[in-house]
Design an enzyme around this catalytic site. Structure first.
Site, mmCIF file in Angstrom:
data_model
loop_
_atom_site.group_PDB
_atom_site.id
_atom_site.type_symbol
_atom_site.label_atom_id
_atom_site.label_comp_id
_atom_site.label_asym_id
_atom_site.label_seq_id
_atom_site.Cartn_x
_atom_site.Cartn_y
_atom_site.Cartn_z
ATOM 1 N N THR A 1 0.822 -1.208 0.000
ATOM 2 C CA THR A 1 0.000 0.000 0.000
ATOM 3 C C THR A 1 0.858 1.261 0.000
ATOM 4 O O THR A 1 1.998 1.240 0.495
ATOM 5 C CB THR A 1 -0.905 -0.012 1.256
ATOM 6 O OG1 THR A 1 -1.534 1.253 1.397
ATOM 7 C CG2 THR A 1 -0.108 -0.277 2.537
ATOM 8 N N ASP A 2 0.279 2.355 -0.476
ATOM 9 C CA ASP A 2 0.986 3.639 -0.415
ATOM 10 C C ASP A 2 1.077 4.162 1.021
ATOM 11 O O ASP A 2 1.844 5.085 1.300
ATOM 12 C CB ASP A 2 0.331 4.686 -1.324
ATOM 13 C CG ASP A 2 -1.132 4.958 -1.014
ATOM 14 O OD1 ASP A 2 -1.695 4.321 -0.092
ATOM 15 O OD2 ASP A 2 -1.731 5.814 -1.709
ATOM 16 N N GLU A 3 0.284 3.573 1.927
ATOM 17 C CA GLU A 3 0.282 4.066 3.313
ATOM 18 C C GLU A 3 1.612 3.843 4.026
ATOM 19 O O GLU A 3 1.839 4.410 5.095
ATOM 20 C CB GLU A 3 -0.833 3.398 4.112
ATOM 21 C CG GLU A 3 -2.195 3.762 3.591
ATOM 22 C CD GLU A 3 -3.321 3.327 4.509
ATOM 23 O OE1 GLU A 3 -3.059 3.095 5.704
ATOM 24 O OE2 GLU A 3 -4.439 3.215 4.025
ATOM 25 N N TYR B 1 -1.878 -0.738 11.125
ATOM 26 C CA TYR B 1 -2.013 -1.401 9.813
ATOM 27 C C TYR B 1 -0.837 -1.058 8.906
ATOM 28 O O TYR B 1 -0.137 -1.944 8.407
ATOM 29 C CB TYR B 1 -3.331 -0.995 9.129
ATOM 30 C CG TYR B 1 -3.336 -1.266 7.639
ATOM 31 C CD1 TYR B 1 -3.331 -2.573 7.149
ATOM 32 C CD2 TYR B 1 -3.304 -0.222 6.704
ATOM 33 C CE1 TYR B 1 -3.314 -2.824 5.777
ATOM 34 C CE2 TYR B 1 -3.289 -0.466 5.343
ATOM 35 C CZ TYR B 1 -3.291 -1.770 4.884
ATOM 36 O OH TYR B 1 -3.254 -2.014 3.526
ATOM 37 N N LYS C 1 2.314 -3.333 7.249
ATOM 38 C CA LYS C 1 2.558 -3.462 5.808
ATOM 39 C C LYS C 1 3.988 -3.002 5.477
ATOM 40 O O LYS C 1 4.682 -3.623 4.673
ATOM 41 C CB LYS C 1 1.544 -2.644 5.000
ATOM 42 C CG LYS C 1 0.123 -3.172 5.026
ATOM 43 C CD LYS C 1 -0.040 -4.573 4.465
ATOM 44 C CE LYS C 1 0.179 -4.663 2.975
ATOM 45 N NZ LYS C 1 -0.132 -6.019 2.437
#
Ligand code: NAD
Ligand code: TDX
Length: 331
Positions: A120-122, A147, A151
């Site tokens: 993810t870009d997060e 979260y 990741k």
């Protein structure tokens, strides 16, 4: 090609399986999915006969080893994926996202199997609302939530296994997905199904946070571009220039559902709420020649509103439990 798809009964994974069955009939697919609250065999019903479905956990060393031994490529979607849940109980995120990825990496190391890691870009944290910058593959990792930190951890494991053990792996970091089969806990399906139930949409905080939306089919066509043409050890950012404030998205959903644009409520904000995500996908476009197929976010959103209207039997079983969880959070 024989493919192991982890998390293939979830939102993006099931769409990936549908797309692959439709467009690549020569690919044999095994799905490994634990069917957590977020996974549903019903999401694979249209491709049931074309897929070997195995219910199981990616932390199960023996099962993972047995399945990895049977395939040429592993595409790893399985994860705990919802930020709000990670704020309530981070443990399943540590288990599935970190230990699960570790378990898969050890199996591909033993068997010499190609590995594609979905992320993810997060992992990059957030950008200021008025900053013209976007995330690039060189942006510093700076995750905000349990979260996104799990990741980020899983990405770093993949990078270390690539450098230290020479496994053949690629990573893709994608922005926010929307489309069919997304769990009703997530922003867009939550508001669409709330409106079907006569409940006003709920915007966190001021509604000014920005997400960079991409249709799930575009994410998955990019994943195939990386599997087909990506260079080992590389990271590719996936996005389709779809930046909108949450308020704009809710207004569009309200309009498409036949309601006034201001028919929503502001509710308490998510702690640590990332302000803005934005992807620079130029590496994917120039190096791999990928282009999104969904030109317009508005058209994709209209199709998604229609899908939830037509598929209440799919989402209804999730709805009450999801809203009860949100009620506990006051959102
Ligand atoms: P999802 O929650 O809809 O689906 C996750 C699937 O993984 C479910 O079917 C679940 O049963 C399965 N799963 C979870 N833990 C497991 C375990 N321990 N063993 C086996 N199966 C397990 O998630 P999603 O939105 O489809 O996201 C898929 C992947 O894409 C995740 O890795 C996520 O981080 C990443 N991603 C999501 C988005 C997005 O906008 N949704 C954006 C970028 C990246
Ligand atoms: O009811 C809501 N109201 C609201 O304003 C919900 C559920 C969310 N929001 C806001 C929070 C976010 O700014 O909408 C935005 C999107 O929220 P989510 O759907 O929870 O997504 P986000 O937290 O941005 O994370 C998603 O994109 C990156 C996915 O869930 C992750 O798996 C992915 O990695």
């Amino acid at each position: 090609m024989r493919l192991l798809v982890t998390g293939g009964a979830g939102f993006i994974g099931s769409n990936f399986v549908h797309q692959t069955v439709r467009e690549r009939p020569d690919v044999q697919i095994i799905v490994l999915d634990a069917l957590t609250y977020a996974g549903s065999e019903a999401s694979l019903a249209p491709v049931h006969d074309a897929v070997d479905f195995r219910k199981g956990d990616i932390t199960d060393v023996d099962l993972v080893d047995e399945l990895v031994a049977q395939v040429d490529v592993v595409v790893h979607f399985a994860a705990e994926s919802h930020n709000d849940n990670s704020l309530r109980d981070p443990w399943p995120f540590v288990q599935s996202n970190i230990i699960g990825t570790y378990t898969l990496l050890e199996a591909v190391r033993r068997h010499g199997t190609r590995f594609h890691h979905i992320s993810t870009d997060e992992v990059y944290g957030d950008l200021e609302l008025d900053d013209p910058a976007k995330f690039t593959p060189d942006t510093r990792y700076n995750p905000s939530s349990p979260y996104s930190s799990t990741k980020a951890s899983s990405d770093l494991l993949v990078r270390a296994w690539t450098r230290s053990f020479g496994i053949h792996a690629t990573i893709s970091n994608c922005s926010n997905n929307y489309g069919p089969y997304q769990h009703v806990e997530k922003f867009i399906p939550r508001q669409i199904t709330n409106l079907i139930d006569g409940v006003r949409p709920k915007l966190y905080g001021s509604g000014q946070n920005v997400r960079d939306w991409i249709h799930v089919e575009d994410h998955n066509s990019a994943v195939w571009a990386v599997i087909d043409r990506g260079r080992a050890g590389e990271t590719y950012l996936i996005g389709a220039d779809g930046e909108h404030t949450n308020k704009e998205v809710v207004e569009a959903i309200l309009e498409l559902s036949g309601h006034a644009r201001d028919d929503y409520d502001l509710v308490s904000d998510r702690p640590g709420h990332d302000l803005r995500y934005a992807i620079d996908a130029s590496k994917l476009r120039t190096e791999l020649g990928w282009e999104p197929r969904y030109g317009s976010f508005r058209d994709g959103l209209a199709a998604t509103v229609g899908w939830y209207r037509d598929n209440e039997a799919w989402w209804r079983p999730q709805k009450d439990e999801t809203e009860a969880r949100y009620e506990g959070l006051g959102r």
